[in-house]
Design an enzyme around this catalytic site. Structure first.
Site, mmCIF file in Angstrom:
data_model
loop_
_atom_site.group_PDB
_atom_site.id
_atom_site.type_symbol
_atom_site.label_atom_id
_atom_site.label_comp_id
_atom_site.label_asym_id
_atom_site.label_seq_id
_atom_site.Cartn_x
_atom_site.Cartn_y
_atom_site.Cartn_z
ATOM 1 N N ARG A 50 0.855 -1.190 0.000
ATOM 2 C CA ARG A 50 0.000 0.000 0.000
ATOM 3 C C ARG A 50 0.890 1.239 0.000
ATOM 4 N NH1 ARG A 50 -3.923 -1.780 4.884
ATOM 5 N NH2 ARG A 50 -1.913 -2.519 5.651
ATOM 6 N N ASP A 52 2.391 4.998 -0.454
ATOM 7 C CA ASP A 52 1.891 6.322 -0.085
ATOM 8 C C ASP A 52 1.764 7.226 -1.307
ATOM 9 O OD1 ASP A 52 1.712 5.839 2.659
ATOM 10 O OD2 ASP A 52 3.805 6.397 3.006
ATOM 11 N N TYR A 111 12.228 -2.669 -2.180
ATOM 12 C CA TYR A 111 12.046 -1.248 -2.467
ATOM 13 C C TYR A 111 13.391 -0.634 -2.848
ATOM 14 C CZ TYR A 111 7.324 -1.045 -0.424
ATOM 15 O OH TYR A 111 5.987 -1.225 -0.167
ATOM 16 N N ARG A 202 11.432 5.247 4.148
ATOM 17 C CA ARG A 202 11.693 6.680 4.006
ATOM 18 C C ARG A 202 12.318 7.268 5.268
ATOM 19 N NH1 ARG A 202 6.091 8.966 2.415
ATOM 20 N NH2 ARG A 202 7.205 10.959 2.574
#
Length: 249
Positions: A50, A52, A111, A202
């Site tokens: 999910r 952002d 990622y 992040r």
């Protein structure tokens, strides 16, 4: 119903994240509307990650149940036809059994975070990278990242609205690469784990950038990890540099 797994690529810039929300344009919402134009009785469109608002994907995976059976190429082409005005592409479609779940069957998520270092402003890539104007010390960043590999309580790197039941996660790998490009340097920070906390990647990137530019010593990463204190974390790295690159099953 007939279940299909879709591999999806998208530019997250114009969307308010992946997850469908009322009266807001999201990646999940746009794709599901496209699927319904192809199969009005489709159900259960669920993604593996999910992402952002502003986060991109080159290897998102989602499953959907269609009322009518089609060959995979027809499914891929039909959905892409109805997505043509959006920066989204269904890269592939595959039939899967009803036990397959895009989110819960995933064994590992990958990622990549991209930082573009150059003195002048970005033009073409301004929504694709975190732009900084200083050189980063990769050796120090890798030293700092080593403190985060393995199983830890990542409360420091967790969003205050994270819905995970526990802050304990296991990061399998963090590696950093660089490449000179057009009067600058692109840094790629690659992460892999079974799952991540909300804003975890992040948050980590924000801290590693502090180390890379010399504002933090590498050892400070271990210090703030052990503190389990969100207020000790560096500012969140911008969403535009983050890419969901691959889901393993």
């Amino acid at each position: 119903m007939h279940r299909y797994a879709l591999t999806i690529e998208y530019d997250g810039s114009p969307f308010h994240g992946w997850q469908v929300q009322n009266n807001i344009t999201t990646v999940q919402g746009v794709i599901f509307e496209a699927i319904k134009k192809f199969d009005v009785n489709c159900k259960n469109f669920i993604g593996a990650g999910r992402t952002d608002a502003g986060v991109h994907a080159i290897g998102q995976v989602a499953h959907v149940d269609l009322a009518t059976k089609h060959d995979c190429e027809t499914v891929r082409r039909a959905i892409n036809y109805y997505l043509s005005k959006y920066p989204i592409s269904i890269l592939s479609a595959a039939t899967v059994d009803e036990e397959f779940h895009a989110r819960f069957s995933a064994k590992k998520r990958h990622y990549t975070y991209k930082i573009f270092s150059r003195k002048t402003d970005l033009t073409f890539e301004r929504t694709q990278y975190w732009h900084v104007r200083h050189i980063l010390n990769i050796s120090n960043m890798e030293f700092a990242a080593n403190y985060l590999i393995g199983k830890h309580d990542f409360s420091t790197f967790r969003s205050s609205i994270c819905q995970a039941s526990s802050p304990v996660k296991t990061i399998d790998t963090i590696n950093i690469q660089s490449e000179k490009i057009r009067d600058g340097i692109v840094y790629q920070l690659n992460f892999s784990a079974r799952s991540f906390l909300h804003h975890q990647v992040r948050s980590i990137v924000g801290c590693l950038e502090k180390v890379g530019c010399g504002k933090w010593a590498p050892e400070k990463t271990q210090e703030i990890l052990l503190s389990k204190d969100r207020s000790k974390c560096a500012a969140l790295a911008p969403s535009k540099g983050l890419y969901l690159t691959k889901i393993e099953y």
